[in-house]
Design an enzyme around this catalytic site. Structure first.
Site, PDB file in Angstrom:
ATOM      1  N   LYS A  35      39.145  -0.978  17.111  1.00 28.14           N
ATOM      2  CA  LYS A  35      37.985  -0.787  16.729  1.00 28.14           C
ATOM      3  C   LYS A  35      37.648  -1.094  15.131  1.00 28.14           C
ATOM      4  O   LYS A  35      38.499  -0.965  14.450  1.00 28.14           O
ATOM      5  CB  LYS A  35      37.253   0.330  17.156  1.00 28.14           C
ATOM      6  CG  LYS A  35      37.987   1.494  16.648  1.00 28.14           C
ATOM      7  CD  LYS A  35      37.589   2.885  17.487  1.00 28.14           C
ATOM      8  CE  LYS A  35      38.325   4.005  16.642  1.00 28.14           C
ATOM      9  NZ  LYS A  35      38.190   5.285  17.402  1.00 28.14           N
ATOM     10  N   ARG A 129      31.827  15.430  22.055  1.00 22.59           N
ATOM     11  CA  ARG A 129      31.091  14.034  21.844  1.00 22.59           C
ATOM     12  C   ARG A 129      30.637  13.331  23.280  1.00 22.59           C
ATOM     13  O   ARG A 129      29.778  14.001  23.973  1.00 22.59           O
ATOM     14  CB  ARG A 129      31.973  13.321  20.973  1.00 22.59           C
ATOM     15  CG  ARG A 129      32.317  13.697  19.348  1.00 22.59           C
ATOM     16  CD  ARG A 129      32.863  12.721  18.499  1.00 22.59           C
ATOM     17  NE  ARG A 129      33.726  11.884  18.943  1.00 22.59           N
ATOM     18  CZ  ARG A 129      34.705  11.272  18.432  1.00 22.59           C
ATOM     19  NH1 ARG A 129      34.856  11.387  17.095  1.00 22.59           N
ATOM     20  NH2 ARG A 129      35.543  10.241  19.177  1.00 22.59           N
ATOM     21  N   TYR A 259      31.177   3.763 -17.287  1.00 20.68           N
ATOM     22  CA  TYR A 259      29.963   4.072 -17.047  1.00 20.68           C
ATOM     23  C   TYR A 259      29.921   5.742 -17.305  1.00 20.68           C
ATOM     24  O   TYR A 259      30.788   6.531 -16.824  1.00 20.68           O
ATOM     25  CB  TYR A 259      29.093   3.956 -15.780  1.00 20.68           C
ATOM     26  CG  TYR A 259      28.849   2.329 -15.357  1.00 20.68           C
ATOM     27  CD1 TYR A 259      28.152   1.695 -16.445  1.00 20.68           C
ATOM     28  CD2 TYR A 259      29.264   2.019 -14.242  1.00 20.68           C
ATOM     29  CE1 TYR A 259      27.792   0.398 -16.102  1.00 20.68           C
ATOM     30  CE2 TYR A 259      28.882   0.527 -13.671  1.00 20.68           C
ATOM     31  CZ  TYR A 259      28.245  -0.192 -14.885  1.00 20.68           C
ATOM     32  OH  TYR A 259      28.163  -1.468 -14.587  1.00 20.68           O
ATOM     33  N   MET A 307      31.028  -0.924  -9.274  1.00 26.46           N
ATOM     34  CA  MET A 307      30.874  -1.731  -7.808  1.00 26.46           C
ATOM     35  C   MET A 307      31.835  -2.904  -7.432  1.00 26.46           C
ATOM     36  O   MET A 307      32.504  -3.009  -6.307  1.00 26.46           O
ATOM     37  CB  MET A 307      29.603  -2.333  -7.784  1.00 26.46           C
ATOM     38  CG  MET A 307      29.294  -3.091  -6.427  1.00 26.46           C
ATOM     39  SD  MET A 307      27.575  -3.961  -6.460  1.00 26.46           S
ATOM     40  CE  MET A 307      26.444  -2.547  -6.458  1.00 26.46           C
TER      41      MET A 307
HETATM   42  C1  LIG Z   1      39.319   5.734  17.368  1.00 32.99           C
HETATM   43  C2  LIG Z   1      39.730   6.283  18.742  1.00 32.99           C
HETATM   44  C3  LIG Z   1      41.159   6.372  19.098  1.00 32.99           C
HETATM   45  C4  LIG Z   1      42.276   6.195  18.124  1.00 32.99           C
HETATM   46  O1  LIG Z   1      42.417   7.375  17.406  1.00 32.99           O
HETATM   47  P1  LIG Z   1      43.571   7.560  16.284  1.00 32.99           P
HETATM   48  O2  LIG Z   1      43.667   8.872  15.755  1.00 32.99           O
HETATM   49  O3  LIG Z   1      43.207   6.366  15.306  1.00 32.99           O
HETATM   50  O4  LIG Z   1      44.831   7.184  16.951  1.00 32.99           O
HETATM   51  C5  LIG Z   1      41.441   6.793  20.543  1.00 32.99           C
HETATM   52  N1  LIG Z   1      40.619   7.125  21.381  1.00 32.99           N
HETATM   53  C6  LIG Z   1      39.237   7.120  21.199  1.00 32.99           C
HETATM   54  C7  LIG Z   1      38.138   7.518  21.904  1.00 32.99           C
HETATM   55  C8  LIG Z   1      38.815   6.701  19.937  1.00 32.99           C
HETATM   56  O5  LIG Z   1      37.557   6.830  19.395  1.00 32.99           O
END
Ligand SMILES: *Cc1c(COP(=O)(O)O)cnc(C)c1O
Length: 373
Positions: A35, A129, A259, A307
């Site tokens: 992701k 969650r 800055y 930046m």
């Molecule tokens: C991002 C995520 C993972 C991976 O987590 P890591 O700590 O990066 O291994 C696994 N399961 C879910 C549901 C996630 O959102």
């Protein structure tokens, strides 16, 4: 032409990490989580490298990310788990994307999409969650059974996510998860995949591995927690962020830098200008602190992160325009072949008051990703 801003990404390191992680959790299967653009490493390239290293599954948050992988021709088992009402479930089913489902409402929506959805029922075991709340598990599972009998869905997995809130809390979540699996079985669900652990839980708790583990940060060679030694496990950081020095100045004691003059030179010193800034993901919170390695010597940012640029205080170290400044990465071989230790994403996390996940994931669009085998 050399790139102005460069993230060198070792596909070989990602493949290697996957092999290490697979061996660690066998016989459980492994999902590589790609992701958020593969935690900044590039989703498609990271996915290919992870599959080459033996990943059984790929995981992404949402369907847009999943479609991008399918569009790139990646046909491995793929799970996406974060959906808004009205998400493109029919398209997902057509593209053989499996769906993490977190509520009976979402289950109903997916069951009415065209085709048979492959679903992984998510239960909330304490993180608060996504996932069905404890009091809803029975109804959630019973409705899933009904949809399955009607041929509208196939339940492929039961899953949850750990809070990584210490062993006592994590153990409670593991127990809740086992109870959820038992409840699902009692109403007639027999999914192949039971998955709870991400990197930290899978590395720390063998009994949290069940039949599938979701590895994100560790796929990229980074540690999921300060008390996990990624290097000792054999994991190798996949990304090295660097840029050529574009200007060098000798500044006199007392002069201000960047800055607001938050930094004043204590002594006469060499200042190296590096063309990476908060627009590229260098955290502004690391002003006056972030470490950068040039010619094998680690200096620190002088003054505020801008930046597009940072100024690195190199003391009396000789620095020339065109020398490579390494912000973080793996150890690199210098010209004489000796390994040089460079700052890590963890060092930057410390400097910025955050975690390594955020450091790599926020590396910006302007940074060219170059892949090495
Ligand atoms: C991002 C995520 C993972 C991976 O987590 P890591 O700590 O990066 O291994 C696994 N399961 C879910 C549901 C996630 O959102």
């Amino acid at each position: 032409m050399t790139d102005l801003r460069l993230a060198t990404i070792s596909a070989a390191a990602i493949s290697h990490n996957m092999q290490v992680l697979r061996a660690l959790v066998a016989p459980a299967k492994v999902m590589a989580v790609v992701k958020a653009n593969g935690y900044g490493h590039g989703a498609v390239e990271s996915a290919r490298a992870a599959l080459a290293g033996g990943a059984d599954w790929l995981g992404v948050a949402d369907l847009t990310e999943a479609f991008a992988l399918r569009d790139a021709g990646i046909d491995a088992p793929l799970l996406a788990w974060l959906h808004q009402p009205g998400a493109a479930f029919s398209e997902a089913i057509r593209k053989n994307i499996e769906l993490g489902i977190s509520s009976t409402a979402q289950l109903t929506e997916v069951a009415s999409a065209s085709g048979t959805a492959n679903v992984h029922l998510k239960v909330d075991t304490g993180l608060h969650r996504n996932g069905a709340a404890l009091g809803d598990w029975q109804q959630f599972f019973e409705e899933a059974v009904a949809h399955e009998l009607a041929g509208r869905i196939q339940v492929r997995g039961i899953w949850s996510h750990l809070a990584n809130a210490g062993t006592a809390n994590d153990t409670k979540q593991i127990e809740h998860f086992s109870a959820a699996i038992a409840l699902a079985e009692s109403v007639g669900l027999r999914p192949e995949f039971h998955h709870l652990a991400a990197s930290e839980g899978a590395i720390k708790y063998p009994h949290a591995r069940f039949t599938l583990v979701r590895f994100g940060i560790s796929t990229y060679g980074l540690t999921p927690a300060n008390d996990v030694d990624a290097a000792a496990l054999g994991l190798v950081p996949a990304m090295t962020l660097s840029a050529p020095v574009v200007s060098v100045k000798r500044a006199a004691a007392g002069e201000g830098v960047s800055y607001g003059f938050d930094f004043r030179c204590e002594t006469d010193t060499n200042l190296a200008l590096v063309p990476l800034g908060y627009g590229d993901g260098i955290p502004r919170q690391a002003s006056n602190r972030g470490p950068v390695s040039i010619n094998g010597v680690t200096g620190h940012i002088a003054g505020r992160v801008a930046m597009d640029q940072i100024v690195v205080n190199m003391g009396d170290t000789p620095v020339a325009v065109g020398d490579r400044a390494v912000v973080f990465g793996s150890s690199i071989s210098s010209s004489d072949g000796a390994p040089t230790t460079v700052p890590s994403a963890e060092d930057w996390a410390t400097a910025a008051g955050t975690i390594n996940y955020e450091i790599v994931t926020r590396i910006g669009q302007r940074v060219v990703r170059r892949y090495e085998q």
